[in-house]
Design a protein around this motif. Structure first.
Motif, PDB file in Angstrom:
ATOM      1  N   THR A  27      -6.028   2.185  -1.706  1.00  0.00           N
ATOM      2  CA  THR A  27      -6.413   0.793  -1.990  1.00  0.00           C
ATOM      3  C   THR A  27      -6.783   0.062  -0.708  1.00  0.00           C
ATOM      4  O   THR A  27      -7.730  -0.734  -0.680  1.00  0.00           O
ATOM      5  CB  THR A  27      -5.263   0.062  -2.698  1.00  0.00           C
ATOM      6  N   LEU A  28      -6.040   0.334   0.364  1.00  0.00           N
ATOM      7  CA  LEU A  28      -6.320  -0.313   1.642  1.00  0.00           C
ATOM      8  C   LEU A  28      -7.695   0.099   2.167  1.00  0.00           C
ATOM      9  O   LEU A  28      -8.452  -0.736   2.673  1.00  0.00           O
ATOM     10  CB  LEU A  28      -5.226   0.050   2.653  1.00  0.00           C
ATOM     11  N   THR A  42     -16.327  12.609  -2.372  1.00  0.00           N
ATOM     12  CA  THR A  42     -17.453  12.428  -1.456  1.00  0.00           C
ATOM     13  C   THR A  42     -17.768  10.939  -1.334  1.00  0.00           C
ATOM     14  O   THR A  42     -17.206  10.106  -2.044  1.00  0.00           O
ATOM     15  CB  THR A  42     -18.706  13.158  -1.975  1.00  0.00           C
ATOM     16  N   VAL A  43     -18.722  10.630  -0.450  1.00  0.00           N
ATOM     17  CA  VAL A  43     -19.126   9.236  -0.267  1.00  0.00           C
ATOM     18  C   VAL A  43     -19.750   8.688  -1.536  1.00  0.00           C
ATOM     19  O   VAL A  43     -19.661   7.478  -1.820  1.00  0.00           O
ATOM     20  CB  VAL A  43     -20.106   9.117   0.921  1.00  0.00           C
ATOM     21  N   TRP A  44     -20.347   9.562  -2.368  1.00  0.00           N
ATOM     22  CA  TRP A  44     -20.969   9.104  -3.611  1.00  0.00           C
ATOM     23  C   TRP A  44     -19.935   8.617  -4.617  1.00  0.00           C
ATOM     24  O   TRP A  44     -20.247   7.792  -5.486  1.00  0.00           O
ATOM     25  CB  TRP A  44     -21.817  10.220  -4.221  1.00  0.00           C
ATOM     26  N   HIS A  45     -18.703   9.131  -4.523  1.00  0.00           N
ATOM     27  CA  HIS A  45     -17.633   8.650  -5.407  1.00  0.00           C
ATOM     28  C   HIS A  45     -17.251   7.201  -5.111  1.00  0.00           C
ATOM     29  O   HIS A  45     -16.713   6.506  -5.961  1.00  0.00           O
ATOM     30  CB  HIS A  45     -16.384   9.538  -5.275  1.00  0.00           C
ATOM     31  N   TRP A  46     -17.522   6.763  -3.877  1.00  0.00           N
ATOM     32  CA  TRP A  46     -17.127   5.418  -3.456  1.00  0.00           C
ATOM     33  C   TRP A  46     -18.182   4.364  -3.775  1.00  0.00           C
ATOM     34  O   TRP A  46     -17.883   3.165  -3.767  1.00  0.00           O
ATOM     35  CB  TRP A  46     -16.868   5.410  -1.940  1.00  0.00           C
ATOM     36  N   VAL A  47     -19.411   4.800  -4.039  1.00  0.00           N
ATOM     37  CA  VAL A  47     -20.525   3.839  -4.152  1.00  0.00           C
ATOM     38  C   VAL A  47     -20.289   2.824  -5.261  1.00  0.00           C
ATOM     39  O   VAL A  47     -20.385   1.608  -5.043  1.00  0.00           O
ATOM     40  CB  VAL A  47     -21.856   4.585  -4.380  1.00  0.00           C
ATOM     41  N   MET A  48     -19.972   3.280  -6.457  1.00  0.00           N
ATOM     42  CA  MET A  48     -19.837   2.341  -7.575  1.00  0.00           C
ATOM     43  C   MET A  48     -18.584   1.466  -7.487  1.00  0.00           C
ATOM     44  O   MET A  48     -18.672   0.253  -7.718  1.00  0.00           O
ATOM     45  CB  MET A  48     -19.907   3.088  -8.906  1.00  0.00           C
ATOM     46  N   PRO A  49     -17.392   2.020  -7.152  1.00  0.00           N
ATOM     47  CA  PRO A  49     -16.243   1.110  -7.008  1.00  0.00           C
ATOM     48  C   PRO A  49     -16.456   0.042  -5.947  1.00  0.00           C
ATOM     49  O   PRO A  49     -16.134  -1.136  -6.166  1.00  0.00           O
ATOM     50  CB  PRO A  49     -15.099   2.067  -6.614  1.00  0.00           C
ATOM     51  N   GLU A  94      -9.927   0.161 -10.385  1.00  0.00           N
ATOM     52  CA  GLU A  94      -9.350   1.466 -10.047  1.00  0.00           C
ATOM     53  C   GLU A  94      -9.099   2.290 -11.301  1.00  0.00           C
ATOM     54  O   GLU A  94      -9.278   3.513 -11.301  1.00  0.00           O
ATOM     55  CB  GLU A  94      -8.053   1.272  -9.258  1.00  0.00           C
ATOM     56  N   SER A  95      -8.670   1.628 -12.373  1.00  0.00           N
ATOM     57  CA  SER A  95      -8.413   2.350 -13.629  1.00  0.00           C
ATOM     58  C   SER A  95      -9.714   2.841 -14.253  1.00  0.00           C
ATOM     59  O   SER A  95      -9.789   3.968 -14.747  1.00  0.00           O
ATOM     60  CB  SER A  95      -7.670   1.432 -14.603  1.00  0.00           C
ATOM     61  N   PHE A  98     -12.612   3.530 -12.776  1.00  0.00           N
ATOM     62  CA  PHE A  98     -13.256   4.586 -11.986  1.00  0.00           C
ATOM     63  C   PHE A  98     -12.292   5.715 -11.613  1.00  0.00           C
ATOM     64  O   PHE A  98     -12.673   6.605 -10.850  1.00  0.00           O
ATOM     65  CB  PHE A  98     -13.862   3.988 -10.716  1.00  0.00           C
ATOM     66  N   GLY A  99     -11.075   5.683 -12.128  1.00  0.00           N
ATOM     67  CA  GLY A  99     -10.117   6.743 -11.809  1.00  0.00           C
ATOM     68  C   GLY A  99      -9.817   6.831 -10.335  1.00  0.00           C
ATOM     69  O   GLY A  99      -9.567   7.924  -9.807  1.00  0.00           O
ATOM     70  N   PHE A 100      -9.832   5.683  -9.652  1.00  0.00           N
ATOM     71  CA  PHE A 100      -9.584   5.647  -8.211  1.00  0.00           C
ATOM     72  C   PHE A 100      -8.070   5.670  -7.981  1.00  0.00           C
ATOM     73  O   PHE A 100      -7.340   4.841  -8.522  1.00  0.00           O
ATOM     74  CB  PHE A 100     -10.194   4.381  -7.603  1.00  0.00           C
ATOM     75  N   PRO A 101      -7.558   6.597  -7.155  1.00  0.00           N
ATOM     76  CA  PRO A 101      -6.106   6.802  -7.051  1.00  0.00           C
ATOM     77  C   PRO A 101      -5.391   5.763  -6.184  1.00  0.00           C
ATOM     78  O   PRO A 101      -4.592   6.109  -5.318  1.00  0.00           O
ATOM     79  CB  PRO A 101      -6.016   8.198  -6.426  1.00  0.00           C
ATOM     80  N   GLY A 102      -5.691   4.487  -6.390  1.00  0.00           N
ATOM     81  CA  GLY A 102      -5.072   3.425  -5.599  1.00  0.00           C
ATOM     82  C   GLY A 102      -3.777   2.934  -6.204  1.00  0.00           C
ATOM     83  O   GLY A 102      -3.333   3.389  -7.260  1.00  0.00           O
ATOM     84  N   VAL A 103      -3.198   1.926  -5.549  1.00  0.00           N
ATOM     85  CA  VAL A 103      -1.911   1.408  -5.993  1.00  0.00           C
ATOM     86  C   VAL A 103      -2.055   0.641  -7.304  1.00  0.00           C
ATOM     87  O   VAL A 103      -1.104   0.553  -8.090  1.00  0.00           O
ATOM     88  CB  VAL A 103      -1.291   0.517  -4.891  1.00  0.00           C
ATOM     89  N   GLY A 104      -3.239   0.081  -7.583  1.00  0.00           N
ATOM     90  CA  GLY A 104      -3.448  -0.623  -8.837  1.00  0.00           C
ATOM     91  C   GLY A 104      -3.351   0.302 -10.034  1.00  0.00           C
ATOM     92  O   GLY A 104      -2.652   0.020 -11.015  1.00  0.00           O
TER      93      GLY A 104
END
Length: 304
Positions: A97-98, A168-175, A249-250, A252-258
């Motif tokens: 998340t940070l 990859t960097v492409w996973h970060w583009v949309m979030p 995060e939910s 996009f399935g991003f593994p952050g603290v949210g």
């Protein structure tokens, strides 16, 4: 300065205790976790043993003071689901998340300051109208709706970006892009308003009379004196991303603290929920304290 920071720290500590009290009792309203972690035909003895191991047999008020006693020793307890220290689980998610917050806010600040300053320099012009139009749309559009539309268009229809993960960097583009839109719109408007006021001040008129070029006037003379309200909004939006990226995060399935917090609430993993709230709250309090310090440096009158 120390007196000023001391007052801020005490106020933050009081808020933190109130937050712990509120979240502790609200999280217990989700129900007894034994139904999730034990078989449906588990005996009452097994259920009582499970509750005893995890400190759930005592009355709530006793559990609260026991938790506070452990918290003073920086013991956040063990995760019910993962059987490892809750703080370790949370810090892994918080690191993601940070990173997401840092990347997003870095892009937001750079583009919002540049576009907001240029819009203020050409008030009523074509660039100003376009920037204002898109910033208002961005500040008003709901994040979850933008995220869903982005997945449908750019992942499902076009196949440009993956829908989840961090490989990859492409996973970060949309979030990052979805989280970028709202704070960009808000900060651009604040920069524009503060810069319009600064550009109309006497010292800028004097600089122009001396023949100083437009770029130093905008980004040196005017921007420096327009920073206080901008820093306020930047700090608020950064804190909002740390605390409010739960939905994105939910999605996009991003593994952050949210996402971890939502999963832990559904799993009734109380220790992880509490640790996630505590870590996020302390990060926000530290961020606000740093903003206060920056305020006092930029304008010493604030210390008093």
């Amino acid at each position: 300065m120390l007196n000023f920071l001391g007052k801020r720290a005490v106020a933050s500590a009081i808020s933190l205790v109130g937050l712990v009290l509120l979240v502790f009792f609200l999280s217990r309203l989700t129900g007894d976790p034994t139904g999730l972690y034990l078989p449906l035909d588990a005996s009452e003895e097994a259920r009582n043993q499970f509750r005893e191991i995890h400190g759930l047999n005592d009355p709530l008020i006793v559990q609260f003071f026991s938790y506070m006693a452990d918290l003073i020793r920086f013991d956040f307890g063990d995760s019910i689901r993962r059987s490892e220290p809750a703080i370790d689980v949370v810090m892994r998610g918080f690191a993601w998340t940070l990173q997401l917050t840092f990347v997003t806010m870095s892009l937001v600040v750079v583009f919002a300051v540049i576009f907001g300053s240029l819009a203020a320099f050409n008030v009523g012009g074509v660039f100003d109208r376009i920037a204002t139009f898109f910033s208002l749309i961005g500040a008003s559009a709901p994040d979850f709706w933008i995220a869903i539309v982005a997945i449908v268009i750019f992942s499902v229809k076009l196949g440009w970006f993956p829908t989840s993960g961090t490989g990859t960097v492409w996973h970060w583009v949309m979030p990052v892009s979805v989280l970028f839109i709202r704070p960009f719109g808000l900060i651009l408007q604040i920069v524009r308003g503060a810069m319009i006021t600064a550009l109309g001040s006497a010292y800028v008129k004097t600089a122009r009379a001396k023949g100083i070029k437009n770029r130093p006037i905008i980004f040196v003379h005017a921007l420096r004196n327009a920073l206080l309200p901008v820093i306020t909004v930047i700090g608020d939006q950064a804190a909002a991303l740390l605390n409010g990226a739960v939905v994105i995060e939910s999605i996009f399935g991003f593994p952050g603290v949210g996402k971890l917090m939502i999963d832990s609430i559904l799993q009734r993993d109380f220790t992880v929920v509490m640790a996630a709230i505590m870590v996020t709250a302390m990060a926000i309090f530290v961020m606000n304290l740093l903003i206060d310090i920056l305020y006092s440096i930029l304008d010493p009158r604030i210390r008093y």
